[in-house]
Write a protein that holds these residues in place. Structure first.
Motif, mmCIF file in Angstrom:
data_model
loop_
_atom_site.group_PDB
_atom_site.id
_atom_site.type_symbol
_atom_site.label_atom_id
_atom_site.label_comp_id
_atom_site.label_asym_id
_atom_site.label_seq_id
_atom_site.Cartn_x
_atom_site.Cartn_y
_atom_site.Cartn_z
ATOM 1 N N ARG A 1 7.373 7.668 16.079
ATOM 2 C CA ARG A 1 7.572 9.063 15.683
ATOM 3 C C ARG A 1 7.808 9.206 14.184
ATOM 4 O O ARG A 1 7.871 10.314 13.671
ATOM 5 N N ARG A 2 7.959 8.088 13.499
ATOM 6 C CA ARG A 2 8.220 8.124 12.053
ATOM 7 C C ARG A 2 7.045 7.597 11.234
ATOM 8 O O ARG A 2 7.225 7.091 10.138
ATOM 9 N N GLY A 3 5.863 7.711 11.774
ATOM 10 C CA GLY A 3 4.674 7.402 10.982
ATOM 11 C C GLY A 3 4.102 6.018 11.149
ATOM 12 O O GLY A 3 3.254 5.602 10.350
ATOM 13 N N LEU A 4 4.522 5.272 12.183
ATOM 14 C CA LEU A 4 4.003 3.918 12.364
ATOM 15 C C LEU A 4 2.491 3.879 12.593
ATOM 16 O O LEU A 4 1.808 3.024 12.015
ATOM 17 N N ARG B 1 -2.672 1.938 10.490
ATOM 18 C CA ARG B 1 -4.073 2.278 10.272
ATOM 19 C C ARG B 1 -4.476 2.147 8.801
ATOM 20 O O ARG B 1 -5.550 1.629 8.481
ATOM 21 N N GLU B 2 -3.618 2.609 7.907
ATOM 22 C CA GLU B 2 -3.988 2.708 6.498
ATOM 23 C C GLU B 2 -3.527 1.530 5.643
ATOM 24 O O GLU B 2 -4.109 1.278 4.585
ATOM 25 N N ARG B 3 -2.495 0.801 6.091
ATOM 26 C CA ARG B 3 -1.936 -0.235 5.220
ATOM 27 C C ARG B 3 -1.705 -1.532 5.989
ATOM 28 O O ARG B 3 -0.726 -2.231 5.787
ATOM 29 N N TRP B 4 -2.649 -1.856 6.853
ATOM 30 C CA TRP B 4 -2.439 -3.010 7.702
ATOM 31 C C TRP B 4 -2.502 -4.317 6.924
ATOM 32 O O TRP B 4 -1.849 -5.295 7.308
ATOM 33 N N ARG B 5 -3.265 -4.370 5.840
ATOM 34 C CA ARG B 5 -3.358 -5.619 5.079
ATOM 35 C C ARG B 5 -2.027 -5.987 4.417
ATOM 36 O O ARG B 5 -1.545 -7.114 4.601
ATOM 37 N N PRO B 6 -1.427 -5.095 3.622
ATOM 38 C CA PRO B 6 -0.114 -5.458 3.059
ATOM 39 C C PRO B 6 0.945 -5.655 4.132
ATOM 40 O O PRO B 6 1.858 -6.469 3.969
ATOM 41 N N LEU B 7 0.828 -4.923 5.245
ATOM 42 C CA LEU B 7 1.791 -5.092 6.328
ATOM 43 C C LEU B 7 1.650 -6.474 6.960
ATOM 44 O O LEU B 7 2.653 -7.111 7.314
ATOM 45 N N LEU B 8 0.417 -6.942 7.085
ATOM 46 C CA LEU B 8 0.182 -8.285 7.616
ATOM 47 C C LEU B 8 0.787 -9.337 6.692
ATOM 48 O O LEU B 8 1.416 -10.301 7.159
ATOM 49 N N LEU B 9 0.601 -9.161 5.385
ATOM 50 C CA LEU B 9 1.190 -10.090 4.418
ATOM 51 C C LEU B 9 2.703 -10.108 4.547
ATOM 52 O O LEU B 9 3.334 -11.179 4.568
ATOM 53 N N LEU B 10 3.310 -8.932 4.654
ATOM 54 C CA LEU B 10 4.765 -8.845 4.787
ATOM 55 C C LEU B 10 5.229 -9.477 6.093
ATOM 56 O O LEU B 10 6.261 -10.157 6.128
ATOM 57 N N ALA B 11 4.450 -9.283 7.163
ATOM 58 C CA ALA B 11 4.827 -9.854 8.459
ATOM 59 C C ALA B 11 4.858 -11.375 8.401
ATOM 60 O O ALA B 11 5.717 -12.020 9.013
#
Length: 318
Positions: free
Chosen positions: A53-56, A61-71
């Motif tokens: 509900r907070r934009g996940l 969808r839009e920032r999966w690459r940096p999110l993958l790096l952070l993960a």
């Protein structure tokens, strides 16, 4: 602290101090990656309804690459390093070694941030912390495991920098849920492909459930509430209380030995981290863009920490 802040502080201190104990118990029936996959997947499941509900969805969808790096840097790598390290390192010692994260943040601030004036005693703190790690490496049974846990602290520091630079505009809880969900899928695949069938007992199962729901999901949620109630500066003291909880839990529950070397090394690490995490005085005309922790994880739950101006800790979570 306020009436609301004090219970939150105590809660986070416990939730981010006991993961090392629970990891040690979970390793009795699971491989290191299995422990990590279990806690990450459970933590993601608990946080997803709120984060959704907070934009996940947009974040994924839009920032999966940096999110993958952070993960990878903030979750998969340090959690696995800690779990592997705890095959030989006591849970209490692991909790103390994670407290070296401010030392790595100090170094990263010089390498990646704008060079500026450091707080008085910062380098003395780095020296003390390094000396403390050297002392702890000599504790019986530490060896390579202690090096791996220290590497996890370095990962948390890198993750803090990445989150500060890449996700400052996203609610911390949303980023946390996103990186946990992103990390859980490949971790579960690695477990299925490489680790033998788990020997799950009630004790092991409860440890994994506690790691995922209480320490990971609950710890992050309580920490964000603490920052909201007291601000990042006071929340930063979690960095120095959680290791004490980790050592105490190891002694009381697992009867882990505490030697004079352990006590001296712990005091040096905490003193060094405290000095390294200090910020320049208000009269300083220049300061580092990458300042020491707002409060982490760690390990996290760990724990991880972020520079001033963010609402996320630090190590890391453990």
């Amino acid at each position: 602290m306020s009436r609301r802040g004090l219970p939150l502080f105590i809660t986070v201190s416990v939730l981010w101090g006991v993961p090392y104990l629970l990891i040690s118990v979970a390793l009795e029936g699971l491989g290191p990656v299995g422990v990590v996959a279990g806690r990450v997947a459970l933590g993601a499941l608990v946080l997803l309804p709120v984060a959704w509900r907070r934009g996940l969805p947009r974040l994924l969808r839009e920032r999966w690459r940096p999110l993958l790096l952070l993960a990878v840097v903030e979750v998969a790598a340090p959690f696995t390093l800690i779990a592997v390290g705890e095959r030989t390192v006591s849970s209490g010692l692991a909790g103390v070694l994670i407290a070296t994260e401010p030392l790595f943040i100090l170094a990263l601030g010089l390498l990646w941030g704008k060079r500026g004036r450091l707080a008085r005693g910062a380098w003395a703190g780095a020296a003390l912390g390094f000396l403390g790690v050297v002392v702890l490496l000599g504790v019986a049974g530490a060896g390579k495991g202690a090096v791996l846990v220290s590497a996890a602290a370095a990962c948390y520091a890198v993750g803090a920098l990445l989150m500060h630079r890449l996700f400052r505009d996203v609610p911390p809880l949303t980023v946390t849920a996103g990186m946990l969900a992103t990390a859980s899928v490949p971790l579960l695949a690695v477990v299925a492909a490489t680790e033998p069938a788990p020997q799950v007992t009630a004790r092991v199962l409860l440890a994994v459930i506690g790691l995922g729901t209480a320490c990971t999901a609950g710890g992050f949620t309580a920490f964000f509430a603490l920052v909201s109630a007291e601000g990042p500066a006071r929340a930063a003291f979690i960095t120095y209380v959680a290791p004490v909880v980790a050592v105490s839990a190891g002694v009381l529950v697992l009867s882990e030995p505490v030697t004079a070397r352990t006590v001296v090394g712990t005091l040096l690490v905490l003193a060094g981290a405290g000095l390294a995490a200090r910020r320049p005085s208000a009269t300083s005309t220049a300061r580092l863009t990458m300042s020491p922790p707002s409060a982490t994880p760690a390990g996290v739950c760990g724990g991880s920490r972020l520079p001033s101006g963010t609402e996320r800790n630090e190590k890391g979570a453990p």
